[in-house]
Motif scaffolding. Sequence first.
Motif, PDB file in Angstrom:
ATOM      1  N   ARG A 158       7.350  -9.832   5.432  1.00 33.27           N
ATOM      2  CA  ARG A 158       6.566  -9.228   6.517  1.00 33.27           C
ATOM      3  C   ARG A 158       5.338  -8.554   5.905  1.00 33.27           C
ATOM      4  O   ARG A 158       5.438  -7.900   4.867  1.00 33.27           O
ATOM      5  CB  ARG A 158       7.385  -8.175   7.280  1.00 33.27           C
ATOM      6  CG  ARG A 158       8.556  -8.718   8.043  1.00 33.27           C
ATOM      7  CD  ARG A 158       9.184  -7.669   8.952  1.00 33.27           C
ATOM      8  NE  ARG A 158       9.643  -6.508   8.213  1.00 33.27           N
ATOM      9  CZ  ARG A 158       9.151  -5.276   8.361  1.00 33.27           C
ATOM     10  NH1 ARG A 158       8.154  -5.042   9.211  1.00 33.27           N
ATOM     11  NH2 ARG A 158       9.632  -4.278   7.650  1.00 33.27           N
ATOM     12  N   TYR A 159       4.184  -8.742   6.552  1.00 34.48           N
ATOM     13  CA  TYR A 159       2.957  -8.112   6.067  1.00 34.48           C
ATOM     14  C   TYR A 159       1.997  -7.881   7.221  1.00 34.48           C
ATOM     15  O   TYR A 159       2.183  -8.408   8.333  1.00 34.48           O
ATOM     16  CB  TYR A 159       2.306  -8.966   4.977  1.00 34.48           C
ATOM     17  CG  TYR A 159       1.753 -10.287   5.445  1.00 34.48           C
ATOM     18  CD1 TYR A 159       0.417 -10.420   5.802  1.00 34.48           C
ATOM     19  CD2 TYR A 159       2.571 -11.421   5.513  1.00 34.48           C
ATOM     20  CE1 TYR A 159      -0.103 -11.645   6.235  1.00 34.48           C
ATOM     21  CE2 TYR A 159       2.068 -12.637   5.929  1.00 34.48           C
ATOM     22  CZ  TYR A 159       0.736 -12.741   6.295  1.00 34.48           C
ATOM     23  OH  TYR A 159       0.231 -13.940   6.721  1.00 34.48           O
ATOM     24  N   LEU A 160       0.972  -7.084   6.962  1.00 34.25           N
ATOM     25  CA  LEU A 160      -0.065  -6.800   7.951  1.00 34.25           C
ATOM     26  C   LEU A 160      -1.335  -7.547   7.582  1.00 34.25           C
ATOM     27  O   LEU A 160      -1.769  -7.520   6.421  1.00 34.25           O
ATOM     28  CB  LEU A 160      -0.361  -5.298   8.000  1.00 34.25           C
ATOM     29  CG  LEU A 160       0.776  -4.377   8.463  1.00 34.25           C
ATOM     30  CD1 LEU A 160       0.331  -2.922   8.367  1.00 34.25           C
ATOM     31  CD2 LEU A 160       1.216  -4.717   9.875  1.00 34.25           C
ATOM     32  N   VAL A 161      -1.939  -8.205   8.563  1.00 34.08           N
ATOM     33  CA  VAL A 161      -3.216  -8.884   8.327  1.00 34.08           C
ATOM     34  C   VAL A 161      -4.325  -7.858   8.113  1.00 34.08           C
ATOM     35  O   VAL A 161      -5.231  -8.045   7.304  1.00 34.08           O
ATOM     36  CB  VAL A 161      -3.550  -9.821   9.496  1.00 34.08           C
ATOM     37  CG1 VAL A 161      -4.954 -10.400   9.348  1.00 34.08           C
ATOM     38  CG2 VAL A 161      -2.526 -10.952   9.568  1.00 34.08           C
ATOM     39  N   ALA A 162      -4.274  -6.749   8.847  1.00 34.30           N
ATOM     40  CA  ALA A 162      -5.214  -5.642   8.688  1.00 34.30           C
ATOM     41  C   ALA A 162      -4.437  -4.339   8.864  1.00 34.30           C
ATOM     42  O   ALA A 162      -3.243  -4.350   9.196  1.00 34.30           O
ATOM     43  CB  ALA A 162      -6.343  -5.732   9.722  1.00 34.30           C
ATOM     44  N   ALA A 163      -5.101  -3.218   8.651  1.00 33.66           N
ATOM     45  CA  ALA A 163      -4.417  -1.932   8.711  1.00 33.66           C
ATOM     46  C   ALA A 163      -3.758  -1.694  10.064  1.00 33.66           C
ATOM     47  O   ALA A 163      -2.687  -1.076  10.155  1.00 33.66           O
ATOM     48  CB  ALA A 163      -5.397  -0.804   8.399  1.00 33.66           C
ATOM     49  N   ASP A 164      -4.392  -2.179  11.146  1.00 29.88           N
ATOM     50  CA  ASP A 164      -3.850  -1.994  12.489  1.00 29.88           C
ATOM     51  C   ASP A 164      -3.166  -3.259  13.014  1.00 29.88           C
ATOM     52  O   ASP A 164      -2.944  -3.416  14.206  1.00 29.88           O
ATOM     53  CB  ASP A 164      -4.955  -1.557  13.451  1.00 29.88           C
ATOM     54  CG  ASP A 164      -6.128  -2.524  13.475  1.00 29.88           C
ATOM     55  OD1 ASP A 164      -6.150  -3.439  12.629  1.00 29.88           O
ATOM     56  OD2 ASP A 164      -7.019  -2.373  14.333  1.00 29.88           O
ATOM     57  N   GLY A 165      -2.832  -4.204  12.100  1.00 29.98           N
ATOM     58  CA  GLY A 165      -2.129  -5.432  12.496  1.00 29.98           C
ATOM     59  C   GLY A 165      -3.087  -6.593  12.693  1.00 29.98           C
ATOM     60  O   GLY A 165      -4.271  -6.498  12.371  1.00 29.98           O
ATOM     61  N   PRO A 166      -2.584  -7.702  13.166  1.00 32.63           N
ATOM     62  CA  PRO A 166      -1.209  -7.914  13.611  1.00 32.63           C
ATOM     63  C   PRO A 166      -0.210  -8.023  12.455  1.00 32.63           C
ATOM     64  O   PRO A 166      -0.592  -8.270  11.316  1.00 32.63           O
ATOM     65  CB  PRO A 166      -1.292  -9.236  14.372  1.00 32.63           C
ATOM     66  CG  PRO A 166      -2.401  -9.976  13.695  1.00 32.63           C
ATOM     67  CD  PRO A 166      -3.410  -8.916  13.326  1.00 32.63           C
ATOM     68  N   ALA A 167       1.068  -7.822  12.792  1.00 31.19           N
ATOM     69  CA  ALA A 167       2.138  -7.987  11.821  1.00 31.19           C
ATOM     70  C   ALA A 167       2.574  -9.451  11.793  1.00 31.19           C
ATOM     71  O   ALA A 167       2.666 -10.097  12.833  1.00 31.19           O
ATOM     72  CB  ALA A 167       3.319  -7.097  12.187  1.00 31.19           C
TER      73      ALA A 167
END
Length: 241
Positions: A158-167
Amino acid sequence: MRNLVSTLAAVGALFVTVPAFAQARPTAEEPGAGSIYVGGFLGDRFGREQTLRGATPAGLPRVIETDAKDGLTGGVVLGAVAATGDWGRARVEAEFSASRNTLKRLDLNGQQRTLLEGRRSVTTEMVNLIYDTPRIAERLRFSLGAGIGHGAIDYDTRYLVAADGPAINIPTNVSGKVALQGIAGASVALGGGLELVADVRYARIGRHQVERFNATAGTLDSVLSTRYSNVIATGGFRFFF
């Protein structure tokens, strides 16, 4: 690399002590053709980069590169001596092994992303054919072999594409893929049917597909293609009946 150097140094120290050990103890009995043995091993599945490539249904590229830490591996074997002679010994064995590596980095399309969770578990069921040299100093043998069988990989990432998501989730479990390995090692006979073993393996699982989900939107984002390979160093034992 540090763990590999430590493992090789330990194996080298074992080889140096064999001549003195052989002089101090009676010659170990030679298992003949048809002898059955069981064994087990533990070791290090070295961390290695893996690349997953694919695209969304709209054709947007998705290239994920992961880097893993070293992980524990272990296994059991059941085998038999197929033939012996002045040329050495041939063995055939069935092997089951399992391992787990933790991811330490993930890049998407060349950009590092925030990794929330990353594990990769591997299990294999192999048939190995192995050649052992004649004994050196009455106890030491070197070995060379190969194996083929089935492999399974459980991806839990699991990871975040950017600080505010998407996950993003990669929860794929892949099984039934062709697994191959090459084996190089050595063993020392201690007597009473017991041998200590150390080896290095190159293991590979063939091409397979991994699904990548947008967990925030609840949709399948893309299907990626990849292969998996690793170097493994192990130590263990064989006991002949």
